[in-house]
Design an enzyme around this catalytic site. Structure first.
Site, mmCIF file in Angstrom:
data_model
loop_
_atom_site.group_PDB
_atom_site.id
_atom_site.type_symbol
_atom_site.label_atom_id
_atom_site.label_comp_id
_atom_site.label_asym_id
_atom_site.label_seq_id
_atom_site.Cartn_x
_atom_site.Cartn_y
_atom_site.Cartn_z
ATOM 1 N N TYR A 1 -3.701 -1.637 2.118
ATOM 2 C CA TYR A 1 -4.863 -2.314 1.543
ATOM 3 C C TYR A 1 -5.484 -3.326 2.511
ATOM 4 O O TYR A 1 -6.669 -3.627 2.402
ATOM 5 C CB TYR A 1 -4.457 -3.063 0.270
ATOM 6 C CG TYR A 1 -4.393 -2.210 -0.979
ATOM 7 C CD1 TYR A 1 -3.490 -1.165 -1.094
ATOM 8 C CD2 TYR A 1 -5.223 -2.473 -2.060
ATOM 9 C CE1 TYR A 1 -3.413 -0.406 -2.247
ATOM 10 C CE2 TYR A 1 -5.157 -1.722 -3.218
ATOM 11 C CZ TYR A 1 -4.250 -0.688 -3.297
ATOM 12 O OH TYR A 1 -4.188 0.056 -4.440
ATOM 13 N N LYS B 1 8.998 5.735 1.736
ATOM 14 C CA LYS B 1 8.834 7.070 2.326
ATOM 15 C C LYS B 1 9.481 7.013 3.707
ATOM 16 O O LYS B 1 8.860 7.290 4.738
ATOM 17 C CB LYS B 1 7.326 7.416 2.387
ATOM 18 C CG LYS B 1 7.012 8.842 2.753
ATOM 19 C CD LYS B 1 7.353 9.874 1.693
ATOM 20 C CE LYS B 1 7.152 11.284 2.235
ATOM 21 N NZ LYS B 1 7.633 12.335 1.316
ATOM 22 N N ASP C 1 7.972 10.314 -3.523
ATOM 23 C CA ASP C 1 7.645 11.584 -4.192
ATOM 24 C C ASP C 1 8.700 11.908 -5.254
ATOM 25 O O ASP C 1 8.375 12.303 -6.381
ATOM 26 C CB ASP C 1 7.442 12.731 -3.184
ATOM 27 C CG ASP C 1 8.515 12.816 -2.108
ATOM 28 O OD1 ASP C 1 9.388 11.924 -2.056
ATOM 29 O OD2 ASP C 1 8.488 13.777 -1.314
ATOM 30 N N ASP D 1 0.812 0.746 -6.929
ATOM 31 C CA ASP D 1 -0.423 0.990 -7.684
ATOM 32 C C ASP D 1 -0.295 2.314 -8.442
ATOM 33 O O ASP D 1 -0.569 2.394 -9.645
ATOM 34 C CB ASP D 1 -1.598 1.042 -6.691
ATOM 35 C CG ASP D 1 -2.928 1.291 -7.387
ATOM 36 O OD1 ASP D 1 -3.162 0.673 -8.445
ATOM 37 O OD2 ASP D 1 -3.717 2.100 -6.883
ATOM 38 N N ASP E 1 0.546 2.972 -12.818
ATOM 39 C CA ASP E 1 -0.311 3.747 -13.730
ATOM 40 C C ASP E 1 0.504 4.882 -14.370
ATOM 41 O O ASP E 1 0.361 5.168 -15.565
ATOM 42 C CB ASP E 1 -1.504 4.377 -12.980
ATOM 43 C CG ASP E 1 -2.772 3.529 -13.056
ATOM 44 O OD1 ASP E 1 -2.658 2.293 -13.056
ATOM 45 O OD2 ASP E 1 -3.875 4.110 -13.110
#
Ligand code: NAD
Ligand code: IPM
Ligand code: MN
Length: 359
Positions: free
Chosen positions: A142, A190, A222, A246, A250
């Protein structure tokens, strides 16, 4: 009696509707507990841009820095798609988080009793799910430099960058949070591909040595995305970087019944920032359909984290639970016994009635 100044940033889409709900609940807390909250409203996001200001006007930022806590509804509208990054409503949130140095984003997702059949999973899979996503909020992709679009417009680039210090401080928040809950931290990265993730895993592992009472495990993002949607009860605290957090937060909304239920707190900086996890939902704006529970839960987090009013915070959360147990559902939630849904305002009124009834 607590005297406090609270900055309200309604923003765009359903932002003003859920901010009205948050503001009514803050007034109910004043009434029941005898506090004095000075609620000050400031422009932000698309609403500020439409009025000829930048997405985060100077007056808004100063108001936030001078407040004891900040509540933000939501920002964003498709009409700003295609604008330069600094002319988009979302720039307000990104700048505010950074200016506040609010690096620790706490996103709890729990299944409210009675809502076990309300999400995308079978009731027996979601029963008792209570996850806290601890999302790093002021670093990673970001904010990393360089970023931009190549001169010929044929490529674009962002940079994911993390320092040891940034990872260490968010890991500490996750371990401390786990101590007050289920004593388990799953760090999500990751590390099979990214250097930032390999550093993340090393620093989190080292920080974990200071918390021998906490069970630490590591997962690839993942795999975590799969496992949250199939075995959500295996998680207590999920510690992860900005973008992964983020996405996973959700996803946790889908599991507990609706994104509209999720609250958040962004702490660790100058002033705490509290916002529902959802966005401006332009598809349902101004229709009195928005679920206000994520916003009202964010008020509870503001009371607890910024004003240190723990009893009041718990009373607000209790009122949300009581209202859901009584069968009130906004349209985004699965109905109880085929009862018709209620609007955003009626849900807020019902929560406030439950809140006063418990006094
Ligand atoms: P969104 O979260 O706004 O909506 C996703 C879906 O969830 C939509 O179907 C929406 O109707 C539903 N939804 C969201 N909140 C709800 C609520 N309280 N009650 C009932 N249903 C709800 O995400 P999006 O559509 O991808 O983004 C819309 C805009 O919001 C974009 O401009 C985006 O950048 C912005 N956004 C802002 C924030 C924020 O202000 N914190 C967060 C996420 C997205
Ligand atoms: C959120 C939002 C923001 C984010 C956007 C609007 C900048 O999606 O708070 O989850 O990506 O952090
Ligand atoms: Mn998001």
């Amino acid at each position: 009696m607590k005297v406090a100044t609270i900055a309200l940033l309604p923003g765009d889409g359903i932002g003003p509707e859920v901010t009205a709900a948050a503001s009514s609940v803050l007034k109910a807390v004043e009434d029941r507990f005898g506090h004095a909250f000075d609620l000050r409203t400031y422009a932000v996001g698309g609403a500020a841009l439409d009025a000829g200001y930048p997405p985060l006007p100077t007056e808004t930022l100063e108001g936030c820095l001078g407040a004891d806590g900040i509540f933000l509804g939501a920002v964003g509208h498709p009409k700003f798609d295609g604008k330069a990054p600094e002319e988009r409503p979302e720039a307000a949130i990104l700048k505010l988080r950074r200016e506040l140095e609010a690096f620790a984003n706490l996103r709890p997702a729990r299944v409210w009793p009675g809502l076990e059949n309300g999400g995308s999973l079978k009731p027996e899979v979601v029963k008792g799910v209570d996850i806290l996503v601890v999302r790093e909020l002021t670093g990673g992709l970001y904010y990393g430099q360089p970023r931009g679009v190549a001169e010929d417009g044929q490529s674009a680039f962002n940079t994911m960058r993390y320092s040891v210090e940034e990872i260490e401080r968010i890991a500490t928040v996750a371990f401390e949070s786990a101590r007050l809950r289920g004593k388990r931290v799953t760090s999500v990265d990751k590390a099979n591909v990214l250097e930032t993730s390999r550093l993340w895993r090393k620093v989190v592992t080292d920080a974990g040595k200071r918390y021998p009472d906490i069970e630490l495990s590591h997962e690839y993002v993942d795999a975590c995305a799969l496992l949250i949607a199939s075995k959500p009860d295996r998680y207590d605290v999920i510690l992860t970087e900005n973008l992964f957090g983020d996405i996973l937060s959700d996803e946790s909304g889908a599991i507990v019944g609706s994104l509209g239920l999720l609250p958040s707190a962004s702490v660790g900086g100058k002033v705490g920032l509290f916002e529902p996890v959802h966005g401006s939902a332009p598809d349902i704006a101004n229709e009195n359909k928005a679920n206000p529970i994520g916003a009202i839960g964010s008020v509870a987090m503001l009371l607890r984290h910024s004003l240190k009013l723990d009893v009041e915070a718990t009373a607000v959360e209790q009122a949300i639970g009581d209202t859901l147990a009584a069968g009130y559902r906004t349209v985004d939630l699965v109905p109880m016994d085929n009862k018709p849904p209620v609007g955003s305002k009626a849900m807020t009124t019902a929560i406030i009635e439950q809140f006063h009834a418990a006094a």
